[in-house]
Structure formats: structure tokens, C-alpha cells
Design a protein around this motif. Structure first.
Motif, short mmCIF file in Angstrom:
data_model
loop_
_atom_site.label_atom_id
_atom_site.label_comp_id
_atom_site.label_asym_id
_atom_site.label_seq_id
_atom_site.Cartn_x
_atom_site.Cartn_y
_atom_site.Cartn_z
N SER A 182 0.83 -1.21 0.00
CA SER A 182 0.00 0.00 0.00
C SER A 182 0.86 1.26 0.00
N ALA A 183 1.97 1.22 0.76
CA ALA A 183 2.87 2.38 0.82
C ALA A 183 3.51 2.67 -0.54
N TRP A 184 3.81 1.61 -1.28
CA TRP A 184 4.35 1.77 -2.64
C TRP A 184 3.28 2.34 -3.57
N ASN A 185 2.10 1.80 -3.49
CA ASN A 185 1.03 2.21 -4.41
C ASN A 185 0.57 3.64 -4.16
N ILE A 186 0.60 4.09 -2.92
CA ILE A 186 0.12 5.44 -2.62
C ILE A 186 0.98 6.50 -3.31
N GLU A 187 2.23 6.15 -3.61
CA GLU A 187 3.09 7.12 -4.28
C GLU A 187 2.66 7.35 -5.73
N GLN A 188 2.02 6.36 -6.34
CA GLN A 188 1.43 6.59 -7.67
C GLN A 188 0.22 7.53 -7.53
N ASP A 189 -0.50 7.39 -6.42
CA ASP A 189 -1.60 8.33 -6.14
C ASP A 189 -1.05 9.74 -5.93
N ARG A 190 0.20 9.84 -5.48
CA ARG A 190 0.81 11.16 -5.26
C ARG A 190 1.37 11.73 -6.56
N GLY A 191 1.43 10.87 -7.61
CA GLY A 191 1.90 11.38 -8.89
C GLY A 191 3.10 10.69 -9.49
N ARG A 192 3.71 9.74 -8.75
CA ARG A 192 4.85 9.03 -9.32
C ARG A 192 4.40 8.20 -10.52
N LYS A 193 5.21 8.18 -11.57
CA LYS A 193 4.88 7.45 -12.78
C LYS A 193 5.10 5.94 -12.58
N TRP A 194 4.29 5.17 -13.29
CA TRP A 194 4.34 3.71 -13.11
C TRP A 194 5.68 3.12 -13.48
N HIS A 195 6.33 3.62 -14.54
CA HIS A 195 7.61 3.04 -14.93
C HIS A 195 8.67 3.27 -13.85
N GLU A 196 8.59 4.39 -13.16
CA GLU A 196 9.51 4.65 -12.06
C GLU A 196 9.21 3.73 -10.88
N ALA A 197 7.94 3.57 -10.59
CA ALA A 197 7.53 2.72 -9.47
C ALA A 197 7.93 1.27 -9.71
N GLU A 198 7.72 0.81 -10.92
CA GLU A 198 8.08 -0.57 -11.25
C GLU A 198 9.58 -0.78 -11.16
N GLU A 229 9.66 -9.61 -11.36
CA GLU A 229 9.36 -8.58 -12.37
C GLU A 229 7.99 -8.79 -13.01
N HIS A 230 7.69 -10.02 -13.40
CA HIS A 230 6.40 -10.30 -14.04
C HIS A 230 5.24 -9.93 -13.13
N HIS A 231 5.36 -10.27 -11.85
CA HIS A 231 4.29 -9.97 -10.90
C HIS A 231 4.18 -8.47 -10.66
N ILE A 232 5.31 -7.79 -10.59
CA ILE A 232 5.31 -6.35 -10.37
C ILE A 232 4.63 -5.62 -11.53
N ARG A 233 4.98 -6.00 -12.75
CA ARG A 233 4.37 -5.35 -13.92
C ARG A 233 2.89 -5.71 -14.04
N ALA A 234 2.50 -6.84 -13.51
CA ALA A 234 1.10 -7.26 -13.57
C ALA A 234 0.20 -6.33 -12.77
N PHE A 235 0.75 -5.63 -11.78
CA PHE A 235 -0.06 -4.74 -10.96
C PHE A 235 -0.72 -3.68 -11.84
N ARG A 236 0.07 -3.01 -12.66
CA ARG A 236 -0.51 -1.98 -13.55
C ARG A 236 -1.27 -2.62 -14.71
N GLU A 237 -0.70 -3.67 -15.26
CA GLU A 237 -1.32 -4.31 -16.43
C GLU A 237 -2.72 -4.85 -16.11
N ASN A 238 -2.90 -5.33 -14.90
CA ASN A 238 -4.18 -5.93 -14.50
C ASN A 238 -5.03 -4.99 -13.65
N TRP A 239 -4.65 -3.72 -13.61
CA TRP A 239 -5.33 -2.79 -12.70
C TRP A 239 -6.83 -2.78 -12.92
#
Length: 203
Positions: free
Chosen positions: A44-60, A71-81
């Protein structure tokens, strides 16, 4: 207590249901492993930073550096949002629409990444029916920081003491009160209806 002139809705868990687990049941079938992943990798702490404006490629990139085998699981977070938003909370949507139809001033204030909110708009057009919305990812501020409530007041010319905020998070409700707003914690549509009626707002 000042009479309510403005009503502000949160979005996630108030108008639409958000469940990250729903998007990962096929990606990580084992329930214990999924829990570990959300507790330690895509937290949740990682994801909230995207809510603050961090770009997905930086977060990943940050997570992949620490968990290259995931890596596959991490990228799946945005891909399957899109699968994380399982349904609208129809009782709340009905209440919001009734308030708008009755002439109440309704806006929205949400912690949401900019791009995923635009996706939600396409799926759930009712999210565009209020007078407007403050999106945390657009302005680099998140609830419960007082600054985001103050920003919303300025953007929509609200009177803080006459503003009612509806949010599922107790800390965000407390943040609104710190900013001088009235606020109720969302439990379910029936409770919200009773809360509004208690404030003299018939829905």
C-alpha cells in the motif's frame, strides 16, 4: 453546526469497489503467496506514491531492482489494474445522483493515479457527473494531508465549515475535520443515507 452547502465524495470504496487481490488470483494462485507479495512487494505504501503522482515506470523500476525475480508480478499490478475495480457501489451512486438531481453542490476528492482514474471514467461514467474532481495524482498531494483539502476548497470555491466529506478511511475523515470540514465515514449506502438524513439532507 453549519448547514451543509457542499458535499464531497471520495471515489474508491465509496462509489467503486477496489480489490487488488481480484487481479492477482490467476497471477499468483496461492493465497498465502499473494498476501506475502502485497505485504512485501507491491505494498500500500508503494502504491500510494502513484496516487501522489509518481509514474508507473519509475515505481516498477524501484521494485524490480529489489525483487528482480518478481518482475512479471510487479508489472502485472498496472497491467491488470482494471480487474481491481470489480464493480460500482450502486447504492452510493444512486445517492450521489439524487443529490445532484436535487440541486446540491457535489464534487469529488480522491487519492488516485492520474491515468488509472481516466480508465475508471471510461468504465463508470457517473464518476464525471459531479461538478468536478480533485485527483491526488494530478496535483501531487494526497489525503489526509491538509493541503489537499485546502486545494479542493480553493479550486471549487467551497466554504470549509459548510462542506461535508464522505470517505471510507477514518484517517481521511479526520484529515477533513482538521481542515475545518464536516465529515462522515462511509460504511455502506444505508448508513450514508442515514447520516445525510441526520444532517437534514433528504435522499
Amino acid at each position: 453546526m453549519t448547514s451543509v452547502k457542499h458535499i464531497v465524495f471520495d471515489i474508491g470504496q465509496v462509489l467503486i469497489h477496489y480489490d487488488p487481490d481480484a487481479a492477482f488470483r490467476d497471477v499468483i494462485p496461492d493465497a498465502e503467496e499473494r498476501k506475502w507479495f502485497f505485504d512485501n512487494v507491491c505494498t500500500s505504501a508503494w502504491n500510494i506514491e502513484q496516487d501522489r503522482g509518481r509514474k508507473w515506470h519509475e515505481a516498477e523500476a524501484l521494485l524490480i531492482a529489489d525483487f528482480p525475480d518478481r518482475e512479471h508480478h510487479i508489472r502485472a499490478f498496472r497491467e491488470n489494474w482494471h480487474q481491481m475495480i470489480t464493480h460500482s457501489i450502486d447504492g452510493s451512486v444512486d445517492i450521489m445522483r439524487k443529490l445532484i438531481a436535487d440541486g446540491h453542490d457535489v464534487t469529488m476528492l480522491t487519492n488516485f493515479a492520474s491515468d488509472t482514474l481516466r480508465e475508471a471514467w471510461e468504465r463508470f461514467p457517473f464518476l464525471t457527473e459531479s461538478r468536478g474532481v480533485t485527483v491526488s495524482g494530478d496535483i501531487g498531494l494526497i489525503k489526509p494531508d491538509k493541503a489537499i483539502y485546502d486545494h479542493h476548497v480553493a479550486a471549487f470555491e467551497l466554504e470549509p465549515s459548510a462542506t461535508l466529506f464522505i470517505d471510507d478511511s477514518a484517517k481521511n475523515v479526520a484529515g477533513a475535520k482538521t481542515a475545518g470540514w464536516q465529515s462522515v465515514q462511509f460504511i455502506d449506502p444505508e448508513t450514508l443515507r442515514a447520516d445525510l438524513n441526520g444532517l437534514g439532507i433528504r435522499v
